[in-house]
Scaffold this motif. Structure first.
Motif: not given
Length: 106
Positions: A13-20, A56-67
Motif C-alpha cells: 500500500e505504501t508502494g502504490w501510494a508513493i507510486g501515485l 476492522g482490525s485488519a483494515y485499520a492496521v493495513w491503512t496504518g502501515i500504509g500511512a
C-alpha cells in the motif's frame, strides 16, 4: 501467517501510494503500471489476511502501515517537512497498529 500477509499488504500500500506521485496523474506508463500492480498485490494480500483476521482490525492496521510508510517515504524522497506534530502523529498511528495487533485474534 495472516499477520505477515497483512504487513506485506501494508508495505505494498505504501508502494502504490508513493507510486501515485510518480505516475503524474497516470500520464506515465511504467510508473502507472507498477502502481496498479502494487495495488493489486496489496489488495490480494489484504484479502488473504482477512480469511482469519477481523476485518476492522485488519483494515485499520493495513491503512496504518500504509500511512506511516507513505509519510516516511514522503520525507525521504520528496523532502516533505519533518515536524514534531508529524512525528508524534506517526507514533500515535504505530501505537494504534501495535494495540490492534495485541488485541486481535489470528
Amino acid at each position: 501467517m495472516a499477520w505477515i500477509y497483512l504487513f506485506l499488504a501494508g508495505l505494498f500500500e505504501t508502494g502504490w501510494a508513493i507510486g501515485l506521485k510518480y505516475t503524474e496523474g497516470f500520464s506515465r506508463l511504467v510508473p502507472s503500471l507498477l502502481t496498479v500492480a502494487a495495488m493489486g498485490v496489496s489488495f490480494w494480500l489484504l484479502s488473504a489476511a482477512l480469511r482469519t483476521l477481523p476485518v476492522g482490525s485488519a483494515y485499520a492496521v493495513w491503512t496504518g502501515i500504509g500511512a506511516v510508510g507513505t509519510v516516511i517515504l514522503g520525507i525521504l524522497l520528496f523532502k516533505e517537512p519533518v515536524t514534531v506534530a508529524r512525528m508524534l502523529s506517526i507514533l500515535l498511528i504505530l501505537a494504534g497498529v501495535a494495540g490492534l495487533r495485541l488485541t486481535s485474534g489470528g
